[in-house]
Every structure is written in C-alpha cells, then in structure tokens.
Scaffold this active site. Structure first.
Site, PDB file in Angstrom:
ATOM      1  N   HIS A 197       0.866  -1.190   0.000  1.00  0.00           N
ATOM      2  CA  HIS A 197       0.000   0.000   0.000  1.00  0.00           C
ATOM      3  C   HIS A 197       0.897   1.234   0.000  1.00  0.00           C
ATOM      4  O   HIS A 197       1.883   1.277   0.740  1.00  0.00           O
ATOM      5  CB  HIS A 197      -0.882  -0.034   1.258  1.00  0.00           C
ATOM      6  CG  HIS A 197      -1.964   0.992   1.268  1.00  0.00           C
ATOM      7  ND1 HIS A 197      -1.733   2.326   1.523  1.00  0.00           N
ATOM      8  CD2 HIS A 197      -3.295   0.880   1.044  1.00  0.00           C
ATOM      9  CE1 HIS A 197      -2.890   2.984   1.464  1.00  0.00           C
ATOM     10  NE2 HIS A 197      -3.851   2.134   1.167  1.00  0.00           N
ATOM     11  N   CYS A 240      -3.577   2.658  -4.516  1.00  0.00           N
ATOM     12  CA  CYS A 240      -4.574   3.418  -3.757  1.00  0.00           C
ATOM     13  C   CYS A 240      -4.636   4.829  -4.334  1.00  0.00           C
ATOM     14  O   CYS A 240      -3.698   5.617  -4.168  1.00  0.00           O
ATOM     15  CB  CYS A 240      -4.189   3.437  -2.278  1.00  0.00           C
ATOM     16  SG  CYS A 240      -5.331   4.440  -1.310  1.00  0.00           S
ATOM     17  N   HIS A 244      -7.441   0.237  -4.500  1.00  0.00           N
ATOM     18  CA  HIS A 244      -8.315   0.966  -3.572  1.00  0.00           C
ATOM     19  C   HIS A 244      -8.721   2.214  -4.331  1.00  0.00           C
ATOM     20  O   HIS A 244      -7.866   3.045  -4.641  1.00  0.00           O
ATOM     21  CB  HIS A 244      -7.517   1.432  -2.353  1.00  0.00           C
ATOM     22  CG  HIS A 244      -7.186   0.360  -1.367  1.00  0.00           C
ATOM     23  ND1 HIS A 244      -6.484   0.622  -0.211  1.00  0.00           N
ATOM     24  CD2 HIS A 244      -7.482  -0.950  -1.342  1.00  0.00           C
ATOM     25  CE1 HIS A 244      -6.351  -0.505   0.480  1.00  0.00           C
ATOM     26  NE2 HIS A 244      -6.934  -1.473  -0.198  1.00  0.00           N
ATOM     27  N   ASP A 255     -12.811   2.487  -1.779  1.00  0.00           N
ATOM     28  CA  ASP A 255     -12.106   2.904  -0.569  1.00  0.00           C
ATOM     29  C   ASP A 255     -12.971   3.919   0.163  1.00  0.00           C
ATOM     30  O   ASP A 255     -14.088   4.219  -0.263  1.00  0.00           O
ATOM     31  CB  ASP A 255     -10.735   3.459  -0.958  1.00  0.00           C
ATOM     32  CG  ASP A 255      -9.744   3.413   0.194  1.00  0.00           C
ATOM     33  OD1 ASP A 255     -10.064   2.823   1.237  1.00  0.00           O
ATOM     34  OD2 ASP A 255      -8.648   3.979   0.054  1.00  0.00           O
ATOM     35  N   HIS A 256     -12.429   4.471   1.226  1.00  0.00           N
ATOM     36  CA  HIS A 256     -13.168   5.402   2.101  1.00  0.00           C
ATOM     37  C   HIS A 256     -14.399   6.024   1.463  1.00  0.00           C
ATOM     38  O   HIS A 256     -14.307   6.682   0.429  1.00  0.00           O
ATOM     39  CB  HIS A 256     -12.260   6.573   2.502  1.00  0.00           C
ATOM     40  CG  HIS A 256     -11.042   6.129   3.230  1.00  0.00           C
ATOM     41  ND1 HIS A 256     -10.087   7.007   3.640  1.00  0.00           N
ATOM     42  CD2 HIS A 256     -10.620   4.888   3.613  1.00  0.00           C
ATOM     43  CE1 HIS A 256      -9.115   6.348   4.252  1.00  0.00           C
ATOM     44  NE2 HIS A 256      -9.414   5.051   4.243  1.00  0.00           N
ATOM     45  N   TYR A 275     -15.446   4.095   6.608  1.00  0.00           N
ATOM     46  CA  TYR A 275     -15.844   2.691   6.434  1.00  0.00           C
ATOM     47  C   TYR A 275     -17.307   2.402   6.781  1.00  0.00           C
ATOM     48  O   TYR A 275     -17.626   1.360   7.332  1.00  0.00           O
ATOM     49  CB  TYR A 275     -14.897   1.782   7.221  1.00  0.00           C
ATOM     50  CG  TYR A 275     -13.540   1.714   6.544  1.00  0.00           C
ATOM     51  CD1 TYR A 275     -13.352   0.904   5.429  1.00  0.00           C
ATOM     52  CD2 TYR A 275     -12.477   2.502   6.972  1.00  0.00           C
ATOM     53  CE1 TYR A 275     -12.127   0.858   4.777  1.00  0.00           C
ATOM     54  CE2 TYR A 275     -11.249   2.465   6.319  1.00  0.00           C
ATOM     55  CZ  TYR A 275     -11.086   1.645   5.224  1.00  0.00           C
ATOM     56  OH  TYR A 275      -9.885   1.604   4.573  1.00  0.00           O
TER      57      TYR A 275
END
Ligand code: DNO
Length: 344
Positions: free
Chosen positions: A196, A234, A261, A306-307, A320
């Site tokens: 990551h 990401c 991500h 992702d988020h 999340y």
C-alpha cells in the site's frame, strides 16, 4: 476484476449479509485482528474467518493487512525470526485460498488525517487532511479508526527515537530484505504481496516514507523482480501527491497491481484535501480515466471502493460506513463494465 468490500471481522457493525446484497460483490477483504504484530496467524483463526465468509457466500481471497513489525522496518537483529513468522502466516493463509496480501511499510503510523467528520455542504461527513494542522499535533498522541495497530506511549517514544537513524535508503533496503525473505513462501502459496502506498505520500514527523510515486514503483520492481511482489494501487493515497499522474501509473503498472483501492479527493490547499464521493465529478481525481487505464493495461486484480463519506444519517467508522462505499462499489462496477465491454 473482482469487486470486494473491506470487512473488519466479527466486530464490524456491518454484517456480511448486507455486504453480500451489494450487486457484483465477490468477496470481502479482511484480517485477523487479535494476534500481536509479528506473531504467526494460527490456522484456526483464519479458518473461522473463512467459514463466516463461506456461510455468507463471499470469497476471502484478499487480506488487508498482515502488518509488518517495526523491527523488520528498522532492520533489527530479530528481524529474521519475525520474517520467518510472516512466512508461516503467508503459508497458513494460502491454505485457505487467500491470493493477495495488502501491507504497508510506513514507519510507525499508517494513514494520517486531521479531521474524521468534516461536514460537507450536503450534510454528509468526510475525512480530511490539513498539513498545517497535522504539524501541530503531537505524534505521541495520535489515534485513527481503521488503523491495524497502535502503540503505548513508551513504545512510541522509543520507536520515534530509533527511526532517527534510518534514512530513506536504509528503509528501502529493509523492505527489500523483507521481501526477499518472504518471496519463497509467496511462490509456494501462490500469494501476491501488494504494498500500500504511504498516505499521504510524503515524510511525516521526520519519519521517512518510501512508497510515494512512480519512482518508488520502479525501484520496487527493479530490486525485487519476482512477480509476487506487487502493488495496492490506492488512488487517494497516491493522488494526494499532485506530482503523481494516476492514469499513467495505472496503465504502466497494471500487471503488478493486484489490488486497487479506489476513492476520490477534493484538493483544498497545496497539500490539503478532503475525501469525497467516488464519482469523477465529485472531486479532483479522474476516476474514469484511472479505471480506463487499468483496463487498458490489462488489470486483472481485486478492487474495493475505498473510504466513503458517512451519509443518510449513518454514523459509522469514518471512511468505512456501508452506504457510501456501496454506492462507490456500484459506480466502479458500472465503469468497469462499460470500459471492459468497449475494449472487446
Ligand atoms: C486506510 C487503509 C490503510 C491500509 C494499510 C494497508 O483506510 O487503506 O490502513 O489498510 O495501509 O496496510
């Protein structure tokens, strides 16, 4: 491409049955959370997670994360034992059908934000980052939801001291040493390691950060060419660095990107940003072009939204929650479907 969703194990407030109801969801990305960093994940704990996923009709092919002990990052004498333990964990995970492990090599801290519930005009909340604010914070008193680990004050103090002697080069050498130590286990288990990027992609509190850009990607491949050494791409982490051309990177490294991500950012200052809904028009990252570049590059990995924001009155773990990530999954599935069909 396989669409997945992060699930924090049995303590997650979002049940697997809800995740399964999101169209196109192939599986979850999860982890064993109650084994101290550095110890071997026992088969029984992995089996329990796998059983829960099986019962819900979801795959468990991606683990995020198997954390790397700080002594490996620091290159301390006990690292060989810790690397041997990591190898055992890889082999145990392989037995349960895991194909990809996401990890990071950020010293001490994982991702950093300054606000967890920053209000948006529409009433939703997002995570945000203000560099000036961050610099005012005490690194010894930081906590963020979703971090896989946290340290006691004493541990933090001595870690920060120890890192004073570690340069970027040294940290990179320690990463290479770690990877060379675990590649045989990956070959045996058929597991891809997916590093990551550092989030945000610059040094923090004087700590070196080394996975920040295409130069870091090139160096990773050059130093450890084994195909099991790859990336978690990401967009939010790399995208916080304005110097990164994400579509270029997505295409160039598509065959080593085992996990993506995908999330959106809206820039609010030279180094500052706020997270936003996944849609291209919701922020400054061209999510469409990134997905297109991945597909054109032949990407064949796992994706997770992702988020997300907290929306519709949800007050879940920042980044999340269920709703906005589910919307993100649908948007991304739509983009992939359209672009993949056009390519044929
Ligand atoms: C943040 C996550 C990171 C990630 C780790 C991977 O939301 O993307 O915490 O899981 O950096 O090791």
């Amino acid at each position: 491409m396989k669409m997945t969703f992060r699930w924090y194990g049995e303590k997650d407030t979002i049940p697997l049955t809800y995740i399964k109801q999101i169209p196109n969801m192939s599986g979850v990305v999860t982890a064993v959370y109650d084994v101290p960093v550095g110890e071997v994940w026992p088969s029984e704990k992995i089996a329990r997670l796998k059983q829960l996923c099986d019962e819900a009709g979801l795959e468990m092919e991606v683990i995020e994360s198997v954390p790397v002990h700080e002594d490996i990052k620091l290159g301390k004498p006990n690292r060989d034992q810790l690397i041997a333990n990591y190898r055992e964990t890889i082999k145990n995970l392989g037995k349960f059908g895991v194909k990809c492990i996401c990890y990071n090599f950020m010293p001490v801290f994982d991702w950093l934000r300054t606000e967890l519930k920053s209000k948006n005009e529409d009433g939703s909340t997002s995570l945000s980052y203000c560099h000036e604010e961050l610099m005012k914070l005490d690194p010894k008193n930081l906590h963020l939801p979703g971090w896989d680990e946290s340290y006691s004050l004493d541990e933090l103090n001595s870690l920060l001291e120890e890192y004073k002697n570690i340069s970027h080069e040294q940290l990179f050498d320690n990463l290479v040493y770690f990877l060379n130590g675990i590649m045989p286990a990956c070959d045996e288990a058929g597991i891809n390691m997916a590093i990551h990027p550092d989030d945000p992609p610059w040094d923090m509190f004087g700590l070196p950060r080394i996975i920040t850009s295409k130069e870091s990607y090139d160096k990773m491949i050059e130093r450890v060419p084994n195909k099991h050494n790859g990336f978690t791409f990401c967009t939010g982490s790399l995208g916080a660095g304005r110097f990164n051309d994400l579509p270029y990177m997505a295409k160039k490294y598509a065959d080593r990107i085992y996990f993506a991500h995908i999330r959106q950012l809206k820039y609010s200052g030279e180094l500052d940003f706020k997270e936003a809904g996944h849609l291209t028009s919701s922020g400054d990252l061209d999510i469409y072009s990134i997905v297109k570049a991945l597909v054109e590059g032949g990407f064949n990995g796992y994706v997770r939204p992702d988020h997300g924001r907290n929306i519709w009155g949800e007050d879940n773990k920042p980044g999340y929650g269920l709703y906005d990530r589910a919307l993100g999954a649908m948007y991304l599935s739509g983009l992939f479907e359209a672009i993949e069909k056009e390519k044929r």
